[in-house]
Design a protein around this motif. Sequence first.
Motif, short mmCIF file in Angstrom:
data_model
loop_
_atom_site.label_atom_id
_atom_site.label_comp_id
_atom_site.label_asym_id
_atom_site.label_seq_id
_atom_site.Cartn_x
_atom_site.Cartn_y
_atom_site.Cartn_z
N LEU A 47 12.69 -10.56 -2.43
CA LEU A 47 11.62 -9.73 -2.95
C LEU A 47 10.32 -10.21 -2.32
CD1 LEU A 47 10.62 -7.50 -4.84
CD2 LEU A 47 10.46 -9.24 -6.65
N ILE A 48 9.64 -9.30 -1.62
CA ILE A 48 8.45 -9.65 -0.86
C ILE A 48 7.30 -8.75 -1.28
CG2 ILE A 48 7.48 -9.82 1.47
CD1 ILE A 48 10.45 -10.08 2.43
N ALA A 49 6.10 -9.31 -1.34
CA ALA A 49 4.90 -8.53 -1.64
C ALA A 49 4.06 -8.43 -0.38
CB ALA A 49 4.09 -9.18 -2.75
N ASP A 50 3.55 -7.24 -0.12
CA ASP A 50 2.56 -7.03 0.93
C ASP A 50 1.26 -6.69 0.24
OD1 ASP A 50 0.94 -6.29 3.03
OD2 ASP A 50 2.39 -4.93 3.96
N GLY A 56 1.27 0.94 4.86
CA GLY A 56 2.65 0.49 4.66
C GLY A 56 3.44 0.20 5.91
N LYS A 57 2.79 -0.14 7.00
CA LYS A 57 3.53 -0.32 8.25
C LYS A 57 4.53 -1.46 8.21
CE LYS A 57 0.17 -3.03 10.89
NZ LYS A 57 -0.64 -3.01 12.10
N TYR A 58 4.36 -2.43 7.31
CA TYR A 58 5.31 -3.54 7.23
C TYR A 58 6.37 -3.35 6.14
CZ TYR A 58 2.17 -6.08 10.30
OH TYR A 58 1.40 -6.46 11.36
N SER A 63 15.35 -3.59 6.25
CA SER A 63 16.02 -2.83 5.20
C SER A 63 16.87 -3.71 4.29
CB SER A 63 16.89 -1.73 5.81
OG SER A 63 17.92 -2.31 6.59
N GLN A 64 17.03 -4.98 4.61
CA GLN A 64 17.84 -5.90 3.80
C GLN A 64 17.04 -6.60 2.71
OE1 GLN A 64 21.28 -6.15 4.33
NE2 GLN A 64 20.73 -4.37 5.56
N VAL A 65 15.72 -6.38 2.68
CA VAL A 65 14.87 -6.98 1.66
C VAL A 65 14.12 -5.86 0.94
CG1 VAL A 65 14.60 -9.12 2.97
CG2 VAL A 65 12.88 -7.33 3.20
N HIS A 66 13.56 -6.20 -0.20
CA HIS A 66 12.76 -5.23 -0.95
C HIS A 66 11.30 -5.65 -0.84
CE1 HIS A 66 11.92 -2.16 -3.91
NE2 HIS A 66 11.08 -3.03 -4.47
N ILE A 67 10.46 -4.78 -0.29
CA ILE A 67 9.05 -5.10 -0.12
C ILE A 67 8.22 -4.14 -0.97
CG2 ILE A 67 7.14 -5.45 1.47
CD1 ILE A 67 9.18 -5.84 3.71
N LEU A 68 7.41 -4.73 -1.85
CA LEU A 68 6.50 -3.98 -2.70
C LEU A 68 5.11 -4.11 -2.11
CD1 LEU A 68 5.79 -2.51 -5.37
CD2 LEU A 68 5.54 -4.77 -6.40
N GLY A 69 4.44 -3.00 -1.91
CA GLY A 69 3.10 -3.02 -1.34
C GLY A 69 2.05 -2.66 -2.37
N ASN A 82 3.71 8.54 0.57
CA ASN A 82 4.26 9.73 1.23
C ASN A 82 5.27 9.38 2.32
OD1 ASN A 82 2.79 11.46 -0.40
ND2 ASN A 82 1.09 11.59 1.03
N ARG A 83 5.23 8.15 2.79
CA ARG A 83 6.19 7.67 3.78
C ARG A 83 7.43 7.06 3.11
NH1 ARG A 83 1.89 4.93 8.03
NH2 ARG A 83 1.21 6.92 8.88
N GLY A 84 7.49 7.17 1.78
CA GLY A 84 8.66 6.69 1.05
C GLY A 84 8.61 5.22 0.67
N CYS A 85 7.43 4.63 0.68
CA CYS A 85 7.29 3.22 0.35
C CYS A 85 7.00 3.04 -1.14
CB CYS A 85 6.16 2.59 1.16
SG CYS A 85 6.40 2.67 2.94
N GLU A 86 7.41 1.89 -1.66
CA GLU A 86 7.10 1.55 -3.05
C GLU A 86 5.77 0.80 -3.06
OE1 GLU A 86 9.01 -0.72 -6.88
OE2 GLU A 86 10.31 -0.16 -5.22
N VAL A 87 4.74 1.48 -3.53
CA VAL A 87 3.38 0.96 -3.46
C VAL A 87 2.61 1.26 -4.73
CG1 VAL A 87 3.17 1.06 -0.95
CG2 VAL A 87 2.65 3.08 -2.28
N MET A 88 1.52 0.51 -4.91
CA MET A 88 0.66 0.74 -6.06
C MET A 88 -0.77 0.34 -5.71
SD MET A 88 2.10 -2.46 -8.28
CE MET A 88 0.81 -2.72 -9.45
#
Length: 109
Positions: A47-50, A56-58, A63-69, A82-88
């Motif tokens: 689990l990684i935070a950006d 959301g370029k990173y 695809s083997q990790v979960h990145i929350l932006g 809109n690019r399908g990223c999990e962000v807040m």
Amino acid sequence: MDPEAAQLEKQHVHDVYKSTAPYFSDLQSKAWPRVRQFLQDQKPGSLIADIGCGTGKYLKVNSQVHILGCDYCGPLVEIARNRGCEVMVCDNLNLPFRDQGFDAIISIG
């Protein structure tokens, strides 16, 4: 934070990002090679935070990790969403995450 400093930050940082966000959606910035490699080197399932993820370029480098932006700028977060990223939307100085909740964190400027 000092009210005057907060106003200067809003005017010269946050408002600038909000007004220029639509132009970022047209840019396909390449991920920095060392950041890309760092993310690819993380263990599957990590689990990684950006923090300050922008568009959301990173967030989809591995695809083997979960990145929350998260980012302070709502329009940039919308582009990533809109690019399908999990962000807040959140303030980097007051993050809504518990301590030691991530396996790794990036914050690239």
